[in-house]
Scaffold this active site. Structure first.
Site, PDB file in Angstrom:
ATOM      1  N   ARG A  81       1.855   1.347  -5.832  1.00 29.45           N
ATOM      2  CA  ARG A  81       2.154   0.583  -4.788  1.00 29.45           C
ATOM      3  C   ARG A  81       0.889  -0.280  -4.392  1.00 29.45           C
ATOM      4  O   ARG A  81       0.974  -1.262  -3.647  1.00 29.45           O
ATOM      5  CB  ARG A  81       2.614   1.137  -3.509  1.00 29.45           C
ATOM      6  CG  ARG A  81       3.970   1.888  -3.607  1.00 29.45           C
ATOM      7  CD  ARG A  81       4.184   2.633  -2.440  1.00 29.45           C
ATOM      8  NE  ARG A  81       4.399   1.814  -1.283  1.00 29.45           N
ATOM      9  CZ  ARG A  81       5.729   1.390  -0.994  1.00 29.45           C
ATOM     10  NH1 ARG A  81       6.753   1.380  -1.853  1.00 29.45           N
ATOM     11  NH2 ARG A  81       5.684   0.473   0.291  1.00 29.45           N
ATOM     12  N   LYS A  87       6.361 -11.447 -17.505  1.00 36.57           N
ATOM     13  CA  LYS A  87       6.113 -10.171 -18.227  1.00 36.57           C
ATOM     14  C   LYS A  87       4.553 -10.619 -18.835  1.00 36.57           C
ATOM     15  O   LYS A  87       3.609  -9.599 -18.687  1.00 36.57           O
ATOM     16  CB  LYS A  87       7.148  -9.679 -19.353  1.00 36.57           C
ATOM     17  CG  LYS A  87       8.445  -9.391 -18.477  1.00 36.57           C
ATOM     18  CD  LYS A  87       8.344  -7.844 -17.945  1.00 36.57           C
ATOM     19  CE  LYS A  87       7.857  -7.556 -16.527  1.00 36.57           C
ATOM     20  NZ  LYS A  87       8.686  -8.319 -15.476  1.00 36.57           N
ATOM     21  N   CYS A 114       0.866  -1.140  -0.042  1.00 37.86           N
ATOM     22  CA  CYS A 114      -0.004   0.075   0.086  1.00 37.86           C
ATOM     23  C   CYS A 114       0.721   1.241   0.158  1.00 37.86           C
ATOM     24  O   CYS A 114       1.956   1.160   0.091  1.00 37.86           O
ATOM     25  CB  CYS A 114      -0.968  -0.014   1.148  1.00 37.86           C
ATOM     26  SG  CYS A 114      -1.906  -1.394   1.388  1.00 37.86           S
ATOM     27  N   TRP A 149      -3.620  -1.654  -1.444  1.00 35.31           N
ATOM     28  CA  TRP A 149      -3.770  -3.168  -1.815  1.00 35.31           C
ATOM     29  C   TRP A 149      -4.194  -4.119  -0.863  1.00 35.31           C
ATOM     30  O   TRP A 149      -3.691  -4.419  -0.074  1.00 35.31           O
ATOM     31  CB  TRP A 149      -2.436  -3.750  -2.441  1.00 35.31           C
ATOM     32  CG  TRP A 149      -2.157  -5.034  -3.122  1.00 35.31           C
ATOM     33  CD1 TRP A 149      -2.347  -5.079  -4.484  1.00 35.31           C
ATOM     34  CD2 TRP A 149      -2.173  -6.079  -2.639  1.00 35.31           C
ATOM     35  NE1 TRP A 149      -2.202  -6.391  -4.797  1.00 35.31           N
ATOM     36  CE2 TRP A 149      -2.086  -7.282  -3.809  1.00 35.31           C
ATOM     37  CE3 TRP A 149      -2.022  -6.706  -1.499  1.00 35.31           C
ATOM     38  CZ2 TRP A 149      -1.908  -8.437  -3.453  1.00 35.31           C
ATOM     39  CZ3 TRP A 149      -1.695  -8.107  -1.011  1.00 35.31           C
ATOM     40  CH2 TRP A 149      -1.865  -8.892  -2.227  1.00 35.31           C
ATOM     41  N   LYS A 196       3.337  -2.990  -6.641  1.00 38.02           N
ATOM     42  CA  LYS A 196       4.800  -2.861  -7.239  1.00 38.02           C
ATOM     43  C   LYS A 196       5.916  -3.703  -6.237  1.00 38.02           C
ATOM     44  O   LYS A 196       6.680  -4.034  -6.494  1.00 38.02           O
ATOM     45  CB  LYS A 196       5.213  -1.390  -7.189  1.00 38.02           C
ATOM     46  CG  LYS A 196       6.689  -1.098  -7.980  1.00 38.02           C
ATOM     47  CD  LYS A 196       6.804  -1.766  -9.247  1.00 38.02           C
ATOM     48  CE  LYS A 196       8.400  -1.492  -9.737  1.00 38.02           C
ATOM     49  NZ  LYS A 196       8.444  -2.327 -10.838  1.00 38.02           N
ATOM     50  N   GLU A 204       1.861 -11.278 -16.199  1.00 40.25           N
ATOM     51  CA  GLU A 204       1.379 -10.279 -15.177  1.00 40.25           C
ATOM     52  C   GLU A 204       0.737  -8.861 -15.781  1.00 40.25           C
ATOM     53  O   GLU A 204       0.080  -8.303 -15.095  1.00 40.25           O
ATOM     54  CB  GLU A 204       2.664  -9.750 -14.599  1.00 40.25           C
ATOM     55  CG  GLU A 204       3.710  -8.806 -15.163  1.00 40.25           C
ATOM     56  CD  GLU A 204       4.768  -8.872 -14.082  1.00 40.25           C
ATOM     57  OE1 GLU A 204       4.549  -8.465 -12.648  1.00 40.25           O
ATOM     58  OE2 GLU A 204       6.075  -8.652 -14.397  1.00 40.25           O
ATOM     59  N   ASN A 220       0.636   0.350   6.143  1.00 37.40           N
ATOM     60  CA  ASN A 220       1.109  -0.468   5.243  1.00 37.40           C
ATOM     61  C   ASN A 220       1.702  -1.600   6.095  1.00 37.40           C
ATOM     62  O   ASN A 220       2.500  -1.554   6.741  1.00 37.40           O
ATOM     63  CB  ASN A 220       2.068   0.399   4.283  1.00 37.40           C
ATOM     64  CG  ASN A 220       2.711  -0.946   3.200  1.00 37.40           C
ATOM     65  OD1 ASN A 220       1.918  -1.765   2.648  1.00 37.40           O
ATOM     66  ND2 ASN A 220       4.088  -0.603   2.913  1.00 37.40           N
ATOM     67  N   GLY A 221       1.002  -2.759   5.628  1.00 41.35           N
ATOM     68  CA  GLY A 221       1.708  -4.107   6.493  1.00 41.35           C
ATOM     69  C   GLY A 221       0.619  -4.892   6.978  1.00 41.35           C
ATOM     70  O   GLY A 221      -0.508  -4.689   6.160  1.00 41.35           O
ATOM     71  N   GLU A 264      11.501 -15.037 -17.664  1.00 44.61           N
ATOM     72  CA  GLU A 264      11.078 -13.689 -17.454  1.00 44.61           C
ATOM     73  C   GLU A 264      10.184 -13.467 -18.507  1.00 44.61           C
ATOM     74  O   GLU A 264       9.227 -12.393 -18.260  1.00 44.61           O
ATOM     75  CB  GLU A 264      12.580 -12.681 -17.595  1.00 44.61           C
ATOM     76  CG  GLU A 264      12.133 -11.131 -17.632  1.00 44.61           C
ATOM     77  CD  GLU A 264      11.501 -10.654 -16.027  1.00 44.61           C
ATOM     78  OE1 GLU A 264      11.293 -11.644 -15.186  1.00 44.61           O
ATOM     79  OE2 GLU A 264      11.021  -9.504 -16.223  1.00 44.61           O
ATOM     80  N   HIS A 309       9.355 -34.537 -21.324  1.00 47.19           N
ATOM     81  CA  HIS A 309       8.878 -35.358 -20.397  1.00 47.19           C
ATOM     82  C   HIS A 309       7.797 -34.737 -19.887  1.00 47.19           C
ATOM     83  O   HIS A 309       7.303 -35.193 -18.852  1.00 47.19           O
ATOM     84  CB  HIS A 309      10.171 -34.924 -19.210  1.00 47.19           C
ATOM     85  CG  HIS A 309      11.624 -35.192 -19.980  1.00 47.19           C
ATOM     86  ND1 HIS A 309      12.040 -36.726 -19.746  1.00 47.19           N
ATOM     87  CD2 HIS A 309      12.562 -34.621 -20.074  1.00 47.19           C
ATOM     88  CE1 HIS A 309      13.088 -36.982 -20.229  1.00 47.19           C
ATOM     89  NE2 HIS A 309      13.533 -35.555 -20.477  1.00 47.19           N
TER      90      HIS A 309
END
Ligand code: AGP
Length: 610
Positions: free
Chosen positions: A27, A486, A2, A76, A605, A489, A102-103, A482, A505
């Protein structure tokens, strides 16, 4: 996860808080709110579900909310779905206290039960509300005293901003495990999650440490440690421009940050290459120390972990030492084999990822020396490491990392060369050749980025696929990881990256006519091997988008449905070029799917909760 901001000064607080929240929205962005005190209105709280714009509309850009002291929050959600009632600030039942957080408060349920037994009525599903209600519970006539009592009672991670209607000249900030800075002004002061929220007003900041409590008034800031001993906290000058945290004419921050990569790469390596040798920011590793190291342990999350995958190949080749790579969230709980002979390399853009921070602390507890690669100056991971090498990418706002990933790679190469020189595991010619090619990379990166229209064309061909595979071998596989992340997300397309040799396999059973496979074959020593995998998937009807270097371009173009050709470079340095088409492909696919590229759903983020 947040963003929090607080202001106390001589100007109207609400517009300043909204501007700060706009710079923190990366955030977390599922709801937002502000609480502002004025003598005529008392403590006024306005909250809105959804994007910050909804709150701005509700408050007429802040003009309808009066007062020179207040706090703001962009969320968030962790406890309680996004809604007006669950948005912060959270109020105490008396209305006296407003809290932004935030937490996560880990023992909130027992506290909530205790307070409910005392007759307290809760209105939200959040963990944070217990802080506001507990402040009421402990408050007699001293705000700081009540805050200290609350901090002793709660467990978990927090960055708090607290305002009290009875003490309308001050804010209180407190932190444990979640980032919190103080911004200093002539006749105003700020608290905020990070410097992006305050840099428009001040460049002078302090980074609070765990246990710190700050009391902010318009005229000054008093900072105390957990024993309430007054501290003279170091003050730092933030050295990047406000524009660095703005879009600069691009449609998205991600587009801007993709295009900034050559320059960010140059800024990160240039000061560390002097007279043909790598010099690393005062690092003091001598030959004996390095020879005594029996293992390098790389720890990170997400894209930073993918850099760690590349680093394993790079550092094992250069140093001939055992390199392990671990997801931080796994490392913490796998009883890792770490001793004082282990060098842990911790990689993090934000420097605040809670899993990575916890892993760092565990590694240190086990005796390891910790070297971190971090982008945010003064972040918690940077400050808790024994050594830190900053990436000079500048602020990265888009949730999907690009320039931080690239500059992290550049630091990995520098570390490899620096240690190899000390250990004598590369000769002078190899060292010079790698260093020369490293310095040539930014120009080659620009050549790759110049192909963005071609990449956009391929994105237009494939943006409707519901599943896309990335295959590669060695560093190509790491880049494929990566590329897959990308894509997932920001475009919400399911995707997975596979070591190409593993396809047979099991996973090849998923390949059917029309499946899209992105085949990464830039690592020339294994080019022929990878091309045999291309034949395997082609023979089962897949469409193949191939990526390789110019020297293998013709062979690739004959075998696939689409080819992206990048300049040749040393196999070890290939990821720095090959990742660029992956970033642009994901960007254009997401653009064509109408996704919110800079703020993808469900993400934030910096992941500062476990
Ligand atoms: C990358 O695009 C993602 N946003 C995410 O995987 C990120 O890399 C991860 O959360 C680690 O963040 P950090 O580098 O700030 O520690």
């Amino acid at each position: 996860m947040c963003g929090i901001v607080g202001f106390v000064g001589k100007q109207e607080a609400a517009p300043i808080l909204l501007d700060g929240l706009a710079r923190l929205e990366y955030r977390g962005y599922d709801s937002a709110g502000i609480a502002v005190y004025s003598p005529q209105d008392g403590l006024r709280v306005v909250k809105a579900k959804g994007r910050l714009q909804n709150l701005a509309e509700k408050t007429n850009g802040g003009a309808d909310v009066h007062g020179c002291i207040g706090i703001g929050h962009t969320r968030w959600a962790t406890h309680g779905e996004p809604s007006d009632v669950n948005a912060h600030p959270q109020l105490s039942e008396s209305g006296r206290f407003a809290v932004i957080h935030n937490g996560i408060i880990e023992n909130y349920a027992e506290i909530k039960e205790f307070l409910q037994e005392q007759g307290v009525t809760f209105v939200s599903q959040t963990d944070t509300e217990v802080v506001a209600q507990l402040l009421d519970h402990y408050y007699k006539d001293d705000m700081l005293d009540a805050v200290v009592k609350v901090l002793h009672r709660i467990e978990g991670a927090y960055a708090f901003g607290i305002v009290c209607e009875d003490c309308p000249d001050r804010l209180i900030a407190a932190r444990k495990d979640s980032p919190l800075i103080i911004g200093y002004g002539e006749d105003f002061n700020f608290l905020a999650s990070d410097v992006t929220a305050v840099i428009k007003h001040t460049r002078e900041v302090s980074y609070l440490d765990d246990g710190d409590i700050a009391v902010l008034t318009a005229s000054g800031v008093a900072i105390y440690d957990s024993l309430l001993q007054r501290q003279d906290k170091a003050r730092h000058q933030v050295d990047w421009e406000v524009s660095a945290a703005e879009k600069g004419g691009y449609e998205h921050f991600m587009a801007k940050e993709i295009m900034e990569q050559p320059e960010a790469f140059r800024k990160t390596i240039s000061p560390r290459i002097q007279e043909g040798a790598v010099v690393l920011d005062g690092l003091c590793f001598d030959r004996e120390t390095l020879e005594r190291m029996d293992k390098l342990y790389i720890i990170a999350c997400g894209s930073s972990y993918h850099v760690g995958m590349v680093a394993k190949y790079t550092l094992e080749k250069l140093l001939r030492k055992n390199v392990e790579v671990s997801l931080a969230s796994e490392f913490r709980y796998c009883d890792p084999i770490v001793t004082e002979r282990t060098l842990c390399i911790v990689i993090s853009q934000s420097g605040e990822t809670i899993d990575t921070l916890a892993a760092l602390r565990e590694a240190k507890r086990l005796g390891a020396r910790v070297l971190s690669i971090v982008n945010v100056v003064g972040s918690t991971i940077a400050r808790e490491s024994d050594d830190v090498l900053y990436t000079w990418a500048g602020p990265e706002i888009a949730v999907a990392t690009t320039k931080a990933y690239s500059t992290q790679l550049s630091v990995v190469y520098l570390i490899g060369l620096y240690f190899a020189r000390i250990l004598g595991t590369v000769n002078g010619g190899e060292y010079a050749a790698i260093l020369t090619e490293l310095q040539a990379l930014p120009e080659k990166m620009e050549q790759v980025l110049a192909q963005k229209e071609t990449i956009q064309y391929y994105a237009s061909r494939y943006f409707n696929h519901e599943s896309i595979f990335f295959i590669g071998r060695n560093v190509d596989y790491a880049v494929g990881m990566e590329g897959s992340l990308k894509l997932k997300e920001i475009s919400y397309i399911h995707s997975e990256a596979y070591a190409a040799g593993e396809l047979k396999h099991g996973t090849i059973s998923l390949i059917e006519p029309g499946a899209l496979v992105v085949a990464l074959a830039g690592h020339t020593p294994l080019f022929e091997k990878l091309m045999s995998n291309v034949v395997e998937v082609k023979s089962r009807g897949a469409d193949v988008l191939g990526v390789t270097v110019a020297s293998r371009g013709a062979a690739m173009e004959k075998a696939v449905d689409g080819a992206l050709i990048i300049p040749d470079t040393l196999p070890m340095l290939l990821p720095s070029l090959e990742v660029l088409p992956m970033q642009l492909f994901a960007y254009y696919v997401a653009l064509m799917r109408g996704c919110d590229i800079d703020k993808p759903r469900n993400l934030a983020k910096s992941v500062t909760v476990e």
